[in-house]
Design a protein around this motif. Structure first.
Motif, PDB file in Angstrom:
ATOM      1  N   TRP A 161       3.408   6.428  -4.757  1.00 39.81           N
ATOM      2  CA  TRP A 161       3.130   5.582  -5.914  1.00 39.81           C
ATOM      3  C   TRP A 161       3.453   4.126  -5.589  1.00 39.81           C
ATOM      4  O   TRP A 161       2.644   3.224  -5.859  1.00 39.81           O
ATOM      5  CB  TRP A 161       3.977   6.027  -7.107  1.00 39.81           C
ATOM      6  CG  TRP A 161       3.468   7.229  -7.846  1.00 39.81           C
ATOM      7  CD1 TRP A 161       2.632   8.198  -7.367  1.00 39.81           C
ATOM      8  CD2 TRP A 161       3.794   7.589  -9.184  1.00 39.81           C
ATOM      9  NE1 TRP A 161       2.415   9.146  -8.328  1.00 39.81           N
ATOM     10  CE2 TRP A 161       3.106   8.799  -9.450  1.00 39.81           C
ATOM     11  CE3 TRP A 161       4.597   7.033 -10.168  1.00 39.81           C
ATOM     12  CZ2 TRP A 161       3.217   9.446 -10.690  1.00 39.81           C
ATOM     13  CZ3 TRP A 161       4.702   7.667 -11.393  1.00 39.81           C
ATOM     14  CH2 TRP A 161       4.014   8.861 -11.656  1.00 39.81           C
ATOM     15  N   ALA A 162       4.633   3.891  -5.038  1.00 38.92           N
ATOM     16  CA  ALA A 162       5.052   2.522  -4.736  1.00 38.92           C
ATOM     17  C   ALA A 162       4.105   1.861  -3.738  1.00 38.92           C
ATOM     18  O   ALA A 162       3.782   0.671  -3.871  1.00 38.92           O
ATOM     19  CB  ALA A 162       6.481   2.526  -4.198  1.00 38.92           C
ATOM     20  N   GLU A 163       3.656   2.611  -2.762  1.00 41.85           N
ATOM     21  CA  GLU A 163       2.714   2.068  -1.775  1.00 41.85           C
ATOM     22  C   GLU A 163       1.408   1.664  -2.449  1.00 41.85           C
ATOM     23  O   GLU A 163       0.838   0.604  -2.150  1.00 41.85           O
ATOM     24  CB  GLU A 163       2.456   3.091  -0.674  1.00 41.85           C
ATOM     25  CG  GLU A 163       1.493   2.612   0.404  1.00 41.85           C
ATOM     26  CD  GLU A 163       1.204   3.672   1.447  1.00 41.85           C
ATOM     27  OE1 GLU A 163       0.501   3.370   2.421  1.00 41.85           O
ATOM     28  OE2 GLU A 163       1.669   4.819   1.281  1.00 41.85           O
ATOM     29  N   LEU A 164       0.908   2.510  -3.358  1.00 39.63           N
ATOM     30  CA  LEU A 164      -0.327   2.189  -4.082  1.00 39.63           C
ATOM     31  C   LEU A 164      -0.147   0.925  -4.916  1.00 39.63           C
ATOM     32  O   LEU A 164      -1.027   0.042  -4.921  1.00 39.63           O
ATOM     33  CB  LEU A 164      -0.718   3.360  -4.979  1.00 39.63           C
ATOM     34  CG  LEU A 164      -1.893   3.120  -5.933  1.00 39.63           C
ATOM     35  CD1 LEU A 164      -3.189   2.885  -5.158  1.00 39.63           C
ATOM     36  CD2 LEU A 164      -2.048   4.297  -6.905  1.00 39.63           C
ATOM     37  N   GLN A 418      -6.845   5.024  -9.029  1.00 40.59           N
ATOM     38  CA  GLN A 418      -6.389   4.498  -7.747  1.00 40.59           C
ATOM     39  C   GLN A 418      -7.391   3.507  -7.159  1.00 40.59           C
ATOM     40  O   GLN A 418      -7.003   2.471  -6.609  1.00 40.59           O
ATOM     41  CB  GLN A 418      -6.166   5.641  -6.757  1.00 40.59           C
ATOM     42  CG  GLN A 418      -5.019   6.568  -7.106  1.00 40.59           C
ATOM     43  CD  GLN A 418      -4.674   7.498  -5.953  1.00 40.59           C
ATOM     44  OE1 GLN A 418      -4.541   7.069  -4.810  1.00 40.59           O
ATOM     45  NE2 GLN A 418      -4.535   8.793  -6.253  1.00 40.59           N
ATOM     46  N   GLN A 419      -8.683   3.826  -7.283  1.00 42.94           N
ATOM     47  CA  GLN A 419      -9.696   2.944  -6.715  1.00 42.94           C
ATOM     48  C   GLN A 419      -9.742   1.601  -7.432  1.00 42.94           C
ATOM     49  O   GLN A 419      -9.910   0.553  -6.799  1.00 42.94           O
ATOM     50  CB  GLN A 419     -11.073   3.611  -6.758  1.00 42.94           C
ATOM     51  CG  GLN A 419     -12.130   2.865  -5.957  1.00 42.94           C
ATOM     52  CD  GLN A 419     -11.746   2.718  -4.494  1.00 42.94           C
ATOM     53  OE1 GLN A 419     -11.432   3.705  -3.822  1.00 42.94           O
ATOM     54  NE2 GLN A 419     -11.752   1.494  -3.978  1.00 42.94           N
ATOM     55  N   VAL A 420      -9.583   1.625  -8.754  1.00 40.69           N
ATOM     56  CA  VAL A 420      -9.525   0.361  -9.496  1.00 40.69           C
ATOM     57  C   VAL A 420      -8.373  -0.490  -8.975  1.00 40.69           C
ATOM     58  O   VAL A 420      -8.527  -1.693  -8.714  1.00 40.69           O
ATOM     59  CB  VAL A 420      -9.368   0.616 -11.011  1.00 40.69           C
ATOM     60  CG1 VAL A 420      -9.080  -0.698 -11.743  1.00 40.69           C
ATOM     61  CG2 VAL A 420     -10.621   1.264 -11.585  1.00 40.69           C
ATOM     62  N   VAL A 424      -8.625  -4.179  -7.078  1.00 41.40           N
ATOM     63  CA  VAL A 424      -7.926  -5.364  -7.578  1.00 41.40           C
ATOM     64  C   VAL A 424      -7.045  -5.942  -6.477  1.00 41.40           C
ATOM     65  O   VAL A 424      -6.996  -7.162  -6.265  1.00 41.40           O
ATOM     66  CB  VAL A 424      -7.083  -5.019  -8.822  1.00 41.40           C
ATOM     67  CG1 VAL A 424      -6.200  -6.202  -9.222  1.00 41.40           C
ATOM     68  CG2 VAL A 424      -7.989  -4.623  -9.987  1.00 41.40           C
ATOM     69  N   GLY A 425      -6.359  -5.060  -5.744  1.00 38.85           N
ATOM     70  CA  GLY A 425      -5.528  -5.516  -4.643  1.00 38.85           C
ATOM     71  C   GLY A 425      -6.317  -6.200  -3.546  1.00 38.85           C
ATOM     72  O   GLY A 425      -5.856  -7.182  -2.946  1.00 38.85           O
TER      73      GLY A 425
END
Length: 551
Positions: A161-164, A418-420, A424-425
């Motif tokens: 989660w933190a990595e994402l 996740q893809q959104v 954004v990242g």
């Protein structure tokens, strides 16, 4: 299939019953059945049942309240609004701009309606009420308490989660430590009904805090505990397990939500609130601070309820003073509406934006999902472009964006969500210079497209046009963020027209693209000649430097 499901759920119900046997004995005043409606009972009597059920933790609660009292006397801030109005949001928070909100709890087990399922399943005639009976059985036989053991979080991976979140470009993470349902998503020492004791048997909040901080991000918590005072109230109007004193520690007082139909809830709310509940809320909130040292504490709207406001000032002083002992910066309290004196915390607009620059720092919280904050099946999601555009508009007006996600009950995050976040990242990896650590310019932007100001209007924005720009500033640079790529190949920025007193432009760069673009500063604006294609999806950023130091 249906009968087998009921047998399984009844087995789980018996397990939950065993965990709650120590709470309190059934009172004969409730009639022949412990689940019979109790809505006609006096609120004082109802509250006494909850107080008795929670009395096993009176000692621990008193110790925490003593800590609050001591911190309020000894630190920089006092428990009064004259003192608290001297608060200023820390620089890291103003620089961060983008955070992740997480609504995750036992309400993700039914994955139906919204995160308000625990309340709505007891509202006779509602879709959730009918769904619950059809799927699980009647509310007096299998209630919300019986869904909690099904919340396993078996695939929860806090490091993943933190990595994402880091790849998404977020700088802080705020999970809901307790929602209105009363089930603590942390290792609370004030309740039997916690994620560490039932369901996953893990301190999911504590694990996530370690992973988030290890990834270099700031960590906060969200508490919606105060609204639990009334949240399960509809269960008292029907035959349901909410009426059973054995489960009062979980279901809370479950008072009638006495709300006038007009005006804001804070001005027109007359719901019964006991001093015991106000003190329990204060202890629960302080416990989160002592256990996890959060950089942010987010509250929902009901902290502004008249019966809570005194303890809110006590909490704010305790938290701000404690945060200065735990670290080198003061904490952040997010509040809504008029719950706090405006200088004493950071205003948050739920699913909304502002129409102009606000001198005091502020935040929007909204969700990638459109129908629910928590996970539900068949939800719809915002596009990455929508999120990027919203972030840009908010930052240009001196605010942050806290974007919510709702994981499944097993701890997995839907791939579409996740893809959104990854998209954004990717945009922020190219254009983050124009977002992080910036301040508003002399005007937030220009163009024909305006947002609808206020809460619950975040989707009421028309498609942006090539004439729409937002501005941010940092150091000696002005960032012009174009919200739509012009087909003509030329961007015209009216705010930089050559007029008396205007600054001559020295250079214009395209972030992620050409380092020096051809431009002309004319009487009608700055004309910038763009390449044939934008360097990245969504908005584009022009970095402007001026011939003089000032802007």
């Amino acid at each position: 299939m249906f009968s087998a499901r009921i047998v399984q759920l009844r087995s789980i119900s018996k397990l939950a019953l065993g965990l709650a046997l120590a709470l309190c004995a059934h009172s004969s005043s409730y009639g022949q059945s412990a689940t019979a409606p109790t809505s006609s009972e006096a609120p004082e009597r109802i509250d006494e049942v909850w107080q008795k059920a929670s009395s096993k933790y009176d000692g621990q609660r008193a110790m925490i309240l003593k800590d609050v009292e001591n911190a309020d006397r000894e630190g920089r801030y006092r428990a009064d609004w004259e003192s608290l109005k001297n608060y200023e949001a820390p620089e890291w928070y103003k620089d961060a701009k983008f955070g992740i909100f997480i609504h995750w709890g036992a309400y993700s087990v039914p994955a139906y309606g919204s995160e308000w399922y625990p309340r709505m399943m007891y509202v006779e005639g509602s879709p959730e009420y009918r769904h619950h009976i059809e799927t699980y059985g009647k509310q007096d036989k299998l209630g919300y308490k019986d869904l909690i053991p099904m919340f396993k979080a078996e695939h929860f991976d806090p490091a993943a989660w933190a990595e994402l979140f880091k790849k998404a470009g977020a700088k802080y993470v705020v999970p809901v430590a307790e929602h209105h349902d009363g089930f603590a998503m942390y290792d609370s020492g004030l309740s039997d009904w916690t994620v560490a004791k039932i369901g996953p048997h893990r301190d999911t909040t504590g694990e996530l805090a370690k992973a988030v901080r290890a990834a270099g991000l700031h960590f906060g918590v969200s508490s919606h505990r105060v609204e639990h005072n009334f949240f399960l109230g509809p269960g008292r109007a029907i035959t349901s397990d909410v009426n059973d004193p054995q489960y009062a520690m979980l279901y809370g007082p479950a008072h009638n939500w006495l709300l006038n139909p007009s005006g804001t809830p804070l001005n027109n709310d007359f719901t019964y609130v006991s001093s015991a509940w106000a003190n329990d809320w204060l202890a629960r909130s302080a416990e989160l601070v002592e256990k996890y040292h959060p950089d942010i504490v987010y509250f929902d709207w009901w902290i502004g309820q008249a019966a809570i406001r005194t303890n809110l000032a006590r909490f704010a002083a305790f938290y701000y003073n404690s945060s200065l002992k735990y670290g080198d910066h003061v904490g952040v309290i997010n509040y809504k509406d008029y719950a706090m004196q405006e200088h004493s915390g950071v205003l948050d607009l739920e699913r909304g934006q502002l129409g102009d620059i606000r001198p005091l720092y502020w935040q929007t919280d909204t969700s990638v999902s459109n129908k629910s904050w928590g996970y539900i099946e068949n939800d719809t999601f915002k596009s990455p472009q929508f999120v990027v555009d919203q972030l840009i508009d908010i930052v240009s007006k001196n605010g942050n964006l806290l974007m919510n996600i709702g994981p499944r009950s097993d701890g997995t995050i839907p791939e579409q969500v996740q893809q959104v976040l990854r998209d954004v990242g990717a945009w922020l990896s190219v254009n983050g210079e124009a977002i992080y650590g910036t301040q508003p310019w002399r005007t937030y932007g220009e163009g024909p497209t305006k947002v609808t100001a206020g809460s619950f209007h975040d989707t009421d924005v028309a498609n942006y046009k090539p004439e729409d720009f937002r501005f941010t500033a940092k150091g000696d640079a002005l960032y012009i963020i174009g919200l739509a790529w012009p087909a003509s190949g030329e961007a015209v920025v009216r705010s930089l027209a050559t007029i008396v007193g205007s600054e001559p432009v020295a250079s214009v760069d395209l972030l992620g693209g050409d380092p020096s673009l051809h431009f002309e500063q004319r009487g009608d604006g700055l004309h910038v000649h763009l390449p044939a294609q934008p360097p990245a999806k969504y908005a584009y950023v022009l970095r402007v430097k001026f011939q003089h130091a000032g802007r």
